[in-house]
Design a protein around this motif. Structure first.
Motif, short mmCIF file in Angstrom:
data_model
loop_
_atom_site.label_atom_id
_atom_site.label_comp_id
_atom_site.label_asym_id
_atom_site.label_seq_id
_atom_site.Cartn_x
_atom_site.Cartn_y
_atom_site.Cartn_z
N LEU A 39 -12.71 24.81 1.34
CA LEU A 39 -12.02 23.71 2.04
C LEU A 39 -10.88 24.25 2.87
N SER A 40 -10.56 23.54 3.94
CA SER A 40 -9.40 23.94 4.74
C SER A 40 -8.15 23.72 3.90
N GLY A 41 -7.08 24.46 4.24
CA GLY A 41 -5.85 24.40 3.47
C GLY A 41 -5.36 22.97 3.23
N GLY A 42 -5.31 22.20 4.28
CA GLY A 42 -4.82 20.83 4.18
C GLY A 42 -5.70 19.96 3.32
N ASN A 43 -6.99 20.21 3.36
CA ASN A 43 -7.89 19.40 2.55
C ASN A 43 -7.82 19.78 1.07
N GLN A 44 -7.52 21.01 0.78
CA GLN A 44 -7.26 21.39 -0.62
C GLN A 44 -6.06 20.60 -1.12
N GLY B 77 -8.92 20.43 8.67
CA GLY B 77 -10.38 20.56 8.67
C GLY B 77 -11.00 20.52 10.05
N ALA B 78 -10.16 20.47 11.09
CA ALA B 78 -10.68 20.39 12.46
C ALA B 78 -11.41 21.67 12.88
N GLY B 79 -11.05 22.79 12.25
CA GLY B 79 -11.74 24.05 12.57
C GLY B 79 -10.85 25.12 13.18
N LYS B 80 -9.54 24.98 13.03
CA LYS B 80 -8.59 25.93 13.63
C LYS B 80 -8.67 27.31 12.98
N SER B 81 -8.54 27.33 11.65
CA SER B 81 -8.58 28.64 10.97
C SER B 81 -9.93 29.31 11.18
N THR B 82 -10.99 28.51 11.18
CA THR B 82 -12.32 29.07 11.40
C THR B 82 -12.38 29.76 12.76
N LEU B 83 -11.88 29.10 13.79
CA LEU B 83 -11.90 29.67 15.14
C LEU B 83 -11.12 30.98 15.19
N THR C 99 -14.72 17.63 3.44
CA THR C 99 -15.45 18.74 2.85
C THR C 99 -16.93 18.48 3.12
N PRO C 100 -17.71 19.56 3.28
CA PRO C 100 -19.15 19.35 3.49
C PRO C 100 -19.75 18.49 2.36
N SER C 101 -19.30 18.69 1.12
CA SER C 101 -19.76 17.84 0.02
C SER C 101 -18.86 18.08 -1.18
#
Ligand SMILES: Nc1ncnc2c1ncn2[C@@H]1O[C@H](COP(=O)(O)OP(=O)(O)OP(=O)(O)O)[C@@H](O)[C@H]1O
Ligand SMILES: [Mg+2]
Length: 509
Positions: free
Chosen positions: A402-407, A40-46, A392-394
């Motif tokens: 959700l990011s893969g790991g958070n799923q 969830g750090a933002g890697k895939s988003t970047l 997750t935002p909520s």
């Protein structure tokens, strides 16, 4: 300095949530640059910003020094940027070549020149040591091969910079070794690589530099030759991480799962599980070690009701459950962390909150007289999200967001919280960051210490060795050896997994 790619002060928001907060990432030509950060750090988003899937709110991207606007993936392709996504996007019934040329067909007099395309695919495959058969159908090839098709697809489109988003999470140890070789060849041929991985060992082995991000912010870039796994972990989470698993000896009680002479066929009708016997007792963790394709998936699918078994017996707490429906098996106090989280773990278009009660939404307090009680559902979801640190935002966000790991953390939380007599965990820590892995291992051991039976399947021998109380080696659909983790090592396990007899591998029979 010559950078092929510069992402300068990139900001990406999702509603009120800032996924990338002024991140800077600079890639040198010919390097393997690792991107590291918690789930969830933002890697895939970047990387999705770089590939043109998202438009940043602020910041600048430069390719070879020139400012560019990457408005969609086609623009990225034209700029020489290719991406190998974690979830492949291939058409199953098409051949390798058909998949590769999709959208980029070579035509001759208005007709697709498949022969020419095949030759080109073969040539590129040989140049980079990919060993892909251009005529094979996707459904006939392994996950590792499918990934190579994705790599070929980017090369066919002329990629100079390749983005790999957690490429090794879906691979077996053998396939990882091969992929690392392929990456080294790509670099030798003048490509540059951005590699996302949670495995610090891999970063140490292949990367030249590593950029760390934490909670959407850039923490820094280091030369890999000047760092070590402990330092990287500290940069990533902000404090020291313990890598070893602490546990007391198991105190196994009565038999919980008893499998006898189980026979299961695979999707092609070939025998995958071939007379398998296994017992897991309450209060112990049994780890299944084996090379992929030796029947472990079919075995797990059969005992959880996802695949029909041909014959044999599966008893849970003495009750036969062979070929019962998944819901009935779940109600026999079984929880399952599935290998394929998208297929069997989550409904991606449902809010994450509702996903937390997928197996018991029809029971009280989540439902009464057939009416769902959303207040109770979301109360439970909120509790699990907090407890398992699902970022997750909520609880109302779609599971897809959700990011893969958070799923993955969400599924584990849901399954562990049901507090089943038998917990079946298939590749539970795939795609998790080092901190999350430590947390999950502790929870598995905690279940054991509460007298539950835990069956763990993992390709990570480290994980099998450190978490299990007994290790069952699966080979060609049978358990060929059961060993004590304190009395074995990776080498011996490797031999057993490759089909050597216990005597040959040096185990007392
Ligand atoms: N489409 C979206 N809508 C809303 N939020 C999103 C969306 N995509 C990502 N996010 C949020 O942005 C954050 C960063 O997600 P991202 O997928 O970039 O993480 P990551 O570093 O790749 O993590 P992982 O290691 O688990 O894959 C997460 O909190 C996620 O929930
Ligand atoms: Mg990701």
């Amino acid at each position: 300095m010559d950078y092929v790619i510069e992402m300068l002060n990139i900001r990406k928001e999702f509603g009120n949530f800032v996924a990338n907060d002024n991140i800077t990432l600079q890639i040198k030509k010919g390097e393997i640059h690792a991107l590291l950060g918690e789930n969830g750090a933002g890697k895939s988003t970047l990387m999705n910003v770089l590939f043109g899937l998202y438009q940043p709110e602020a910041g600048e991207i430069r390719v070879k020094g020139k400012p560019v606007k990457i408005t969609d993936p086609n623009v990225a392709n034209d700029l020489g940027i290719g991406m190998v996504h974690q979830h492949f996007m291939l058409v199953d019934v098409f051949t390798v070549t058909e998949n590769i040329i999709l959208g980029k067909e070579v035509t001759k007099g208005g007709r697709i020149d498949i022969k020419k395309a095949e030759e080109e695919v073969r040539r590129i495959s040989e140049q980079y040591g990919l060993a892909v058969d251009p005529q094979a159908k996707i459904y006939d090839i392994s996950v590792g091969m499918q990934q190579r098709v994705e790599i070929l697809k980017t090369l066919y489109r002329g990629a100079e910079i390749l983005i790999f988003d957690e490429p090794t999470a879906v691979l077996t140890p053998q396939e990882i070794t091969e992929l690392i070789q392929i990456m080294k060849t790509l670099i030798k041929e003048g490509k540059s690589i951005i590699l996302i991985t949670h495995k610090l060992k891999e970063i140490m082995e292949v990367a030249d530099r590593c950029t760390v991000i934490r909670k959407g912010k850039g923490i820094g870039t280091v030369n890999v030759s000047e760092t070590n796994p402990n330092k990287l972990a500290r940069m990533m989470v902000g404090h020291d991480v313990v890598f070893s698993v602490e546990k007391k000896p198991a105190q196994p009680k009565q038999d919980c799962l008893v499998v006898k002479d189980l026979v299961v066929k695979d999707a092609r009708g070939l025998t995958a599980v071939n007379g398998l016997d296994l017992t897991v007792r309450a209060g112990e963790i049994v780890g299944i070690a084996g090379i992929d394709g030796n029947g472990q998936s079919e075995f797990i699918e059969a005992i959880t009701g996802l695949r029909k078994a041909e014959s044999g017996s599966v008893r849970i707490n003495g009750k036969e459950i062979l070929n019962h429906k998944p819901r009935k098996i779940i109600e026999s106090s079984v929880a399952h962390i599935p290998q394929d989280r998208h297929k069997h773990g989550l409904v991606l278009n449902f809010p994450i909150g509702e996903n937390m009660v997928l197996e018991n939404y029809y029971q009280e307090p989540y439902s009464k007289h057939g009416i769902l009680n959303f207040k109770e559902i979301y109360k439970q979801a909120k509790r699990l999200i907090d407890e398992f640190d699902v970022r997750t935002p909520s609880e109302f966000a779609l599971a897809r967001a959700l990011s893969g790991g958070n799923q993955q953390k969400a599924i584990i939380g849901r399954e562990v919280d049901r507090n089943p007599d038998l917990l079946i965990a298939a590749q539970p820590t795939r795609g998790l960051d080092v901190g999350a892995i430590e947390f999950i291992h502790k929870r598995l051991i905690e279940q054991r210490d509460h007298g539950k039976a835990v069956l763990l399947v993992s390709f990570e021998l480290d994980e099998i060795m450190s978490v299990s109380d007994r290790i069952a080696v699966i080979y060609e659909g049978k358990i060929v050896a059961v060993v004590d983790p304190t009395e074995t090592d990776e080498q011996e396990l490797g031999l057993l997994m490759a089909g050597s007899s216990r005597k040959e591998a040096g185990v007392d029979v």
